[in-house]
Design an enzyme around this catalytic site. Structure first.
Site, PDB file in Angstrom:
ATOM      1  N   GLY A 175       1.027  -1.094  -0.093  1.00 18.15           N
ATOM      2  CA  GLY A 175      -0.035  -0.228  -0.004  1.00 18.15           C
ATOM      3  C   GLY A 175       0.911   1.274  -0.135  1.00 18.15           C
ATOM      4  N   ARG A 179     -10.645  -5.551  -5.607  1.00 21.97           N
ATOM      5  CA  ARG A 179     -10.806  -4.649  -4.423  1.00 21.97           C
ATOM      6  C   ARG A 179     -12.246  -3.975  -4.715  1.00 21.97           C
ATOM      7  NH1 ARG A 179      -6.269  -0.217  -6.257  1.00 21.97           N
ATOM      8  NH2 ARG A 179      -6.555   0.404  -4.045  1.00 21.97           N
ATOM      9  N   ASN A 211      -0.189   9.965  -7.444  1.00 19.88           N
ATOM     10  CA  ASN A 211      -0.025   8.465  -7.486  1.00 19.88           C
ATOM     11  C   ASN A 211      -1.129   8.066  -8.563  1.00 19.88           C
ATOM     12  OD1 ASN A 211       1.585   6.539  -6.596  1.00 19.88           O
ATOM     13  ND2 ASN A 211       1.141   7.071  -4.450  1.00 19.88           N
ATOM     14  N   LYS A 216       9.330  14.460  -9.509  1.00 21.20           N
ATOM     15  CA  LYS A 216      10.118  13.278  -9.524  1.00 21.20           C
ATOM     16  C   LYS A 216      10.369  12.966 -10.865  1.00 21.20           C
ATOM     17  CE  LYS A 216       7.065  11.401  -6.866  1.00 21.20           C
ATOM     18  NZ  LYS A 216       6.393  10.543  -6.228  1.00 21.20           N
ATOM     19  N   LEU A 217      11.759  13.188 -11.256  1.00 24.97           N
ATOM     20  CA  LEU A 217      12.173  12.750 -12.709  1.00 24.97           C
ATOM     21  C   LEU A 217      12.586  11.290 -12.820  1.00 24.97           C
ATOM     22  CD1 LEU A 217      13.992  16.208 -12.646  1.00 24.97           C
ATOM     23  CD2 LEU A 217      11.550  15.587 -13.738  1.00 24.97           C
ATOM     24  N   GLY A 218      12.411  10.423 -12.037  1.00 27.40           N
ATOM     25  CA  GLY A 218      12.861   8.871 -12.327  1.00 27.40           C
ATOM     26  C   GLY A 218      14.330   8.927 -11.786  1.00 27.40           C
ATOM     27  N   ALA A 248       9.372   3.012  -5.186  1.00 27.14           N
ATOM     28  CA  ALA A 248      10.408   4.072  -5.097  1.00 27.14           C
ATOM     29  C   ALA A 248       9.901   5.443  -4.818  1.00 27.14           C
ATOM     30  CB  ALA A 248      11.032   4.393  -6.517  1.00 27.14           C
ATOM     31  N   ASP A 288       7.219   6.060  -2.834  1.00 26.09           N
ATOM     32  CA  ASP A 288       6.821   6.014  -1.357  1.00 26.09           C
ATOM     33  C   ASP A 288       8.181   6.290  -0.619  1.00 26.09           C
ATOM     34  OD1 ASP A 288       4.318   5.493  -2.566  1.00 26.09           O
ATOM     35  OD2 ASP A 288       4.906   3.468  -2.249  1.00 26.09           O
TER      36      ASP A 288
END
Lengths: 317, 317, 317, 317, 317, 317
Positions: free
Chosen positions: D33, D105, D165, D224-226, D255, D257
């Site tokens: 999660g 789910r 996300n 975030k740029l990987g 990653a 998280d």
């Protein structure tokens, strides 16, 4: 015996999955020991090798003993000790290329090896005595035992082969440096890695470092340079033997032991130093392409095939 | 806290296959400790329990800590010790009903527990302090620690519950007998098995043995009689609580710890002694029908179901 | 087709270890469905069977479809539904003899079966239509689908075989009782277990209960009495067929489906009722001696061997 | 609490072998999660974190709860819901770098989270509230719950951290875009990936996109740029923090998280934005070098080691 | 049938761990056969395929039969032979990229295939007959069977597709060369690898080699050039179809069979030669990215996706 | 050597799950051979034993050789045959108590054993030669080899021990009866099971059957009566030795080999016949309580413990 060796072999537990061991709940176990690896490598190549040690008189000790005997190594000198446990250790793969080791070996049966455990006549009949720098780190009596074995060898004209195998977790640096240097002095052939050479004698080129080893007393020095190959130096010969290309390193452990077995097998077969070292490079390369310490150790025909067919160029620079 | 307990928990490795361990190459691991089992059993039944211990500040220590905390036990008093390893042990099933244990626990982190590790106020706020006869067998400082915890309990009117849990591999019989008897004297409630009672005080009927415990100083004695049930004796009550029928014993380990958790939960719920002991019998029976020490520990609703629906007859003989 | 059947088959996940599933981290999966078990049982005995269903157009649906087709069952009527998931369920072994099931089947592809999914001509060409009481419990459209299939069968003189297969988790008792009774009325052969019979019609001897089924409309009743065997009753025959001794029940699931396959194979082979029921008993016994639902289903030669060589006595009381 | 977070955690099943899942018959399960990963990452670094959620009152729910509590996260706000199941999902590795996910789910316990489940005082005492764009996609009541939590946070001066996300399988693009944009407006810190930023606001350079986020209302943006690192922008600071070299990506999941946990831990430790983002990069890199979501999350000392010793260059372009 | 094929399928055992098999004690098994791979590949793409063979009437034969039937291939022509065993083989991964195979197939059921096993009408109704050079190497009667099948095909205007599939372990080179050349002469389409072409006709460019095949009698030649792609030549068309980029080769086995299935599916769909060969390249690429021979075989929609989205450039040089 | 033995040892594969092997996809392998079991049993009890055989010069042959040598058996007489394969077999557990075996041993290396493989001096120096009725069933040359070994033994006064070990799958009954009877005539000690005795000489009491063996030429007969024990008869002694109670039979295979090892160890230790047979019973009982053929073979101290502490009553009826 062609080669007699001496040291601790433990039960190695590895988690089935990589990552920190706290998340592991399945483990596999194997037999792991530098000196017994060398003995197995030589037996697989068709030579007679013997291994001197103590094991706990327990299930792990019996497993180790049966495994090594099964591989064709003479284990008649192994003592099963009822008063101590077989050492064990755990190896985690924390991240790609990052391993961590945890020992449960303090007071292990092998750490109780003592000079009286070594049979002089057993050493006397060998061509080579192989020892490593792990054993003297285990206990004072282990240190004494190594010295005794070397004394017996020298007394009977048996060649002493020494692989420093530095384990900084087992003793303080200053003590390691002192004892390993002492053993270099007593050895006929030393097989250090380049980092071990620098640990002992400071930075330098392979040639410089090899000369230092010779000045300390070793007559033959073979400096392992990793995948690159090795540099050798003695009275009669000098040069580089290049390493073999390896498509993928499956498990690096045991490469040095394979190297030792390869070199010794070459010398026992009467090869010149250059070809013997090349054989060491080949066995080392084959070991890292299989999991475990001994799975990749080749039989003679596979070794010859490998040397013949793989990319390797031997240069005298 | 309803109950505070104290003791060593180790990493348990079991081979995937029965037979002598030398033929095993796959192992599973679990968390195993008598006192933490009791704490988990109580947490699962909805009570607040706390566990005092030392673990190695290593992967196994962290795994144990997370597992026990995950089960709802307060682990705020657990110390991760950087200077010692988490104990571990191996359990082989040699033959049906024949088990053998091998420890690597000498000098373990838990064996370094010392009186200063126990926080008087933490004990003072509990309803019960639970200790076993394993801890004093681990080391002198462990022995002192148990005594200290008991002293704190008695000083603050906290009931002391003592389970002898005799481990003859850990200490000589005479020493075990001496210390366990000393602890019986200091306990309010003792929960011996019948063999332990006979080890301490010689042969006798449950009634006779229980009286001896009382004479030594324990006010309440609950004598575990295996599958048969248990006999209890104190100032107010006396009698047998019969055991529950179990179709198959999957894993007997942890039954006694489940019994303790069941009894204590009953007392905390205000049951009379007979019903509390019956609850102990029920939890013990449920534990042996599942693998592992804690897998079978029930939640309250399953426990009530079990007591209601299973064959059991309670008799006052 | 000799027999056509209709119903939901799911992916079953079982933890590798017994005990509560919260401690499990390895699972195996299998294909599980009462009606497809019957179809496989018949195919293995050399008959032509077909299975009508819906599966999710996903990996689990494709796995189930391939498995059942691989067993030799005609799956030409199976619909892969892109808009719904394949149902799945988990089965825990909490304690010896105590199982617990958890479904993820709500809104599953099979629950969307509708009357239009049944091809009248496919039913018309069969000798038997087999349905169970699980399907009408899944959804209203499933209930309608079962009725439609039965209508087609009756219109074309195809025998309707009904196994109540009561699943109290899937619907309330009163609804189950009403619908199952309705289906008994429409069936030629009913194969209830004794508990199911009592659920529907109250307590009674096998003879009394069988008569009640006949009064409700079923012409042949075969009442399963567990390991004891079965009682059968129709216009032409009446009696008990004793069960076969089973040294150990490895997995009880699928026994009833094997019984159905055995009985139907007997009738298709022209056996009289007594021998057909005996065959049902034999297949049921063989199923419980192997893990899984279908692993124990025999080929004809093994079945004949089993009936010939095992202890069984057939009595007309 | 240093950080409180909120969201669904499921049971993840992965086949033991790669390839389409129809050929798999062994599965392992884990706890997975996004929000609980962040909470665990912070706990491991020594901070107090709490996780608000609903789980089914079933074995999977209990397993998830115990795991997260075991990791040191406060789970006092978790509700075990007797009327709904714990969500689960399957993850297949179809080919190198090609993964496929299948959810079970719908209607899960977590999808029933409702505003009343959030305790205002619990939020009020936190330093940060962390929410993601997964939760509002689960159900209307989940959406309302996120808004409520944010309202409480803002009312008490608690910083709101939002990680978009984006999960396109869970809702239509237009709805996702609308809701995520709304949440950006309510957040103090947003942590989008570059693709998420482009999904929301169209193509652009990191600088341009970050400015758009700021215009929408977020005071701090960390893009975030990987593997390249991240770009950060707020009133006080602006720049790039380069990523760390990773020899091999073992498992990319988690990653982001880890990045969030790293950044928040840095801010809690009083680092400036640049160093906090660098720490995020480091934790993210460590996570992808271990299997699973949380196995690679570091303790403080390992994190410091990693940042000190690895190749990384921080540039202000 | 769209395509009928003919050949041996065996039970393949692979050790769970790499390295020499003497250290292995866990094995997995799979179904493995070049011709059945092609049939499965076609079935998965939606075509009707049939497979002619003999299997032992034993558990392994039944497993193979069920697996292939489950994949949607017609197995009505398969004979279960009570007098012979199903062949099996072991495959060790000695080192990265170095595999070794050990057969237990001498006298296997498939080696007893004889001309009478082939039903002329079954061949007559097919669009294509697919045979490989493995079958004639198994036994004289297998050789005769292949010739018979080809005769039937030619008599009824069925296209003969021949994949040399040279296995030097099964027969001496001179015999292989003679028989494979004979089969080239009888085939309409040949699908040799470049090494096979050179084995048969000596070194040469793809164009030269393809011309030689044509001179020998094959009307269409498709020369497989590994990852590079393929060269095709017939009366109507000529050119190169480039291969697809593969990030990682997970298991190279089955690539050629996938190629055949892809090409034949293209021709059956009426594609021109260039597009059919491209489809062969695509299926081959998808197969090597999954473990096993058939796991990576795509359904039509995944294949179309792959061709559309992957890097591949088709050139007419 | 104390005992020399001769025979085939194979690689045994067993599915991880019970049920028909077609559903199995995981197998474990072990070393299995009646004669090598006896040799290992004796080695474990501290005697010198040697095993003569042929193995394929392949991985399985090397594994078997290493395993047996590891157990302390002299394997200097084992020939690795480059021209033949190591035999293998599969063992399915179809149902409780119902096993089925499938061999791949035709033409195996061991079946090529020939008289010239036996070194006369090796036999001459032994105390006992142990042979079984399996070997002559493998091939004519194996039959000749057994006769040759017996001839050498008799020529040098070495006792010949013969265990009929009837394998009806390997040869027709009439041939088995003829050859086994011939070997009985040549043996000093025969160790038949009661069923084997009846196969050879028809029904009878143990006493009658033993007399028949004696009349045929064997001087000592020990008739194995399963769990009940054994009956022995020779010139000097006669009687029953009762068996030991076994709580659960884990794996019955190897019991007879353990019995032989136990009896021979007793005779070598100078026990009288009654005590030697009792020891045979004890070893047999210990073997069936562990999985595998050799796992349960005891060391001397465990054997003595077992005999001393287990329920067994020895009667002279």
């Amino acid at each position: 015996m062609d080669v007699v060796t001496l040291g601790e072999t433990m039960m190695l537990f590895t988690p089935d999955n990589p990552g920190p061991m706290r998340y592991a709940d399945r483990f596999s176990n194997r037999v792991a020991g530098a000196e017994s690896n060398v003995a197995i490598g030589l037996a697989r190549l068709g030579f007679q090798s013997g291994w001197i040690s103590r094991l706990g008189d327990d299930e792990f000790g019996k497993k180790i003993n049966a495994f090594i005997r099964g591989e064709g190594v003479d284990t008649s000198q192994v003592i099963l000790d009822e008063t101590a446990d077989t050492g064990l250790f755990f190896k985690e793969k924390l991240a790609p290329g990052e391993w961590r080791v945890k020992y449960y070996r303090q007071g292990s049966a092998a750490s109780r090896l003592k000079p009286g455990d070594v049979d002089e006549s057993y050493i006397a009949e060998a061509n080579y005595l192989h020892v490593t720098g792990i054993t003297p780190a285990l206990s004072d009596s282990c240190y004494e035992t190594v010295l005794t074995a070397i004394d017996y060898a020298r007394a009977h004209g048996v060649n002493v082969v020494f692989d420093p195998n530095l384990r900084r977790k087992l003793w303080p640096d200053h003590k390691a440096r002192k004892v390993l240097t002492e053993l270099v002095q007593k050895a006929d052939i030393v097989l250090p890695g380049i980092e071990e050479a620098e640990f002992l004698f400071g930075n330098g080129t392979p040639e410089e470092l090899a000369r230092t080893f010779r000045e300390k007393g070793a007559s033959t020095v073979i400096l392992k340079l990793g995948g690159t190959g090795a540099y050798y130096l003695n009275n009669a010969a000098e040069g580089y033997a290049e390493g073999f290309e390896v498509p993928e390193v499956v498990d690096p452990v045991g490469a040095g032991d394979g190297f030792s077995a390869g070199v010794l097998s070459g010398l026992l077969d009467g090869l010149d130093m250059k070809d013997a070292v090349q054989r060491g490079n080949a066995v080392g390369a084959m070991v890292v392409m299989a999991p475990g310490d001994v799975e990749g150790l080749p039989e003679k025909d596979r070794l010859v095939d490998f040397i013949t067919n793989r990319n390797q160029s031997d240069v005298e620079r």
